[in-house]
Structures are given as C-alpha cells and as structure tokens.
Design a protein around this motif. Structure first.
Motif, PDB file in Angstrom:
ATOM      1  N   GLY A 176       0.801  -1.218   0.000  1.00 13.96           N
ATOM      2  CA  GLY A 176       0.000   0.000   0.000  1.00 13.96           C
ATOM      3  C   GLY A 176       0.834   1.268   0.000  1.00 13.96           C
ATOM      4  N   TYR A 177       1.906   1.266   0.801  1.00  7.69           N
ATOM      5  CA  TYR A 177       2.816   2.404   0.794  1.00  7.69           C
ATOM      6  C   TYR A 177       4.134   2.016   1.448  1.00  7.69           C
ATOM      7  CZ  TYR A 177       2.417   3.613   5.787  1.00  7.69           C
ATOM      8  OH  TYR A 177       2.490   3.610   7.151  1.00  7.69           O
ATOM      9  N   ILE A 178       5.138   2.833   1.175  1.00  3.92           N
ATOM     10  CA  ILE A 178       6.452   2.713   1.803  1.00  3.92           C
ATOM     11  C   ILE A 178       6.840   4.107   2.288  1.00  3.92           C
ATOM     12  CG2 ILE A 178       8.921   2.274   1.413  1.00  3.92           C
ATOM     13  CD1 ILE A 178       7.409  -0.304   1.230  1.00  3.92           C
ATOM     14  N   ALA A 179       7.266   4.209   3.522  1.00  3.37           N
ATOM     15  CA  ALA A 179       7.727   5.490   4.079  1.00  3.37           C
ATOM     16  C   ALA A 179       9.238   5.430   4.281  1.00  3.37           C
ATOM     17  CB  ALA A 179       7.023   5.775   5.399  1.00  3.37           C
ATOM     18  N   ASP A 180       9.823   6.570   4.514  1.00  2.93           N
ATOM     19  CA  ASP A 180      11.274   6.696   4.746  1.00  2.93           C
ATOM     20  C   ASP A 180      12.086   6.141   3.580  1.00  2.93           C
ATOM     21  OD1 ASP A 180      10.890   7.905   7.233  1.00  2.93           O
ATOM     22  OD2 ASP A 180      10.675   5.949   8.192  1.00  2.93           O
ATOM     23  N   TYR A 181      11.585   6.333   2.368  1.00  2.00           N
ATOM     24  CA  TYR A 181      12.271   5.861   1.175  1.00  2.00           C
ATOM     25  C   TYR A 181      13.476   6.738   0.868  1.00  2.00           C
ATOM     26  CZ  TYR A 181      13.391   5.120  -3.682  1.00  2.00           C
ATOM     27  OH  TYR A 181      14.075   4.886  -4.832  1.00  2.00           O
ATOM     28  N   ARG A 182      14.560   6.081   0.447  1.00  2.14           N
ATOM     29  CA  ARG A 182      15.748   6.781  -0.034  1.00  2.14           C
ATOM     30  C   ARG A 182      16.163   6.132  -1.348  1.00  2.14           C
ATOM     31  NH1 ARG A 182      21.710   6.939   0.562  1.00  2.14           N
ATOM     32  NH2 ARG A 182      22.260   9.143   0.665  1.00  2.14           N
TER      33      ARG A 182
END
Length: 155
Positions: A108-114
């Motif tokens: 659904g989502y990914i946070a803290d992506y780099r």
C-alpha cells in the motif's frame, strides 16, 4: 476511476485527481498529504514538497508532477507527462526502483524511502525520507502510484 491518461493537462489542478491523491494518501499513510485548508491549486503551484504520480500502463507514464517536482527534476509539465516514470532513475538504479514499486503494490505504501534519481540535465540526487503510495480510490480501484518528498541531497 479509470486508468489515468497523461495527455490530460487538466490533472494539474483537477479536483477529482486531487481527491484521489490526497484521499489514498490519508487512507494508506494515516495522515494528510496537504493542510486541510488547501486544495488542488495549492498542491500544484505552491506546495513546498514534490509530488509525482504515474499511471498503471505496462511502462508507467507520469501523469502528475507539481511545480516543486518540475523544478527539482527540470522537466516542464508537458515533458513530464510524456515521460516513462522509470526514466527518473538511471539504468543501474531501475531494478532497485522496481523493487520499491512492487513492495508499494503489495503493502500500500512505503515510508522513509531513499533512492537515487536523475534530473533532465543528468544531475543526480538522493531522495530522502520519501513516501510512495498506491493511488487507490474509496472503492479499492488502483489508478497508479504516487510519491512525495521534501528533502534531497545532490550528488
């Protein structure tokens, strides 16, 4: 909502698309994408953070890029909305990008992506603390994926 077509310049400040962007972000991430008093024109023209979205084509095309995104990547609206989203990363970084998008589709989502990205002029930068999410309407229909970030590091 039907699959998004990038030829529609109207998506820049389209209220229904704004509701899709902000509603799916709220449902999946659990917080608002924009302040409650702001609307599609603010997100497109004045938001101090990048927002991008691509459709569900086999080789997804960008369908939305706010002014902050256009400035960061160096493309105009017309250029962005003809660009396959994979070209925001160079060839060696595309597998990592695809793994991210596959994980977003599952979760659904990914946070803290780099991730390492490339501008139109060929300059590289690291996206820092990005959020990537599915564009899913209130009926569960997926129309693409979107990303937002407000910090980056030039390489």
């Amino acid at each position: 909502m039907e699959d998004l077509h990038p030829k529609s310049a109207g998506l820049a400040t389209d209220l229904e698309f704004f509701k899709l962007l902000t509603g799916s972000f709220q449902r999946l991430v659990g917080k608002p994408l924009v302040p409650s008093e702001q609307g599609p024109d603010w997100l497109y023209r004045a938001a101090p953070f990048v927002v991008l979205a691509h459709n569900t084509d086999p080789d997804p095309l960008f369908v939305y890029a706010n002014i902050a995104a256009q400035t960061r990547f160096g493309y105009t609206w017309d250029e962005f909305t003809k660009l396959p989203s994979r070209l925001s990363a160079e060839a060696p970084d595309r597998q990592e990008r695809q793994r991210l998008l596959d994980a977003v589709a599952r979760q659904g989502y990914i946070a803290d992506y780099r991730g390492l990205r490339v501008t139109k002029s060929g300059k590289h930068f690291w996206v820092e603390n990005g959020i990537v999410w599915q564009l899913v309407d209130e009926h569960g229909r997926t129309s693409g994926q979107a990303a937002t970030f407000s910090s980056w590091t030039d390489v």
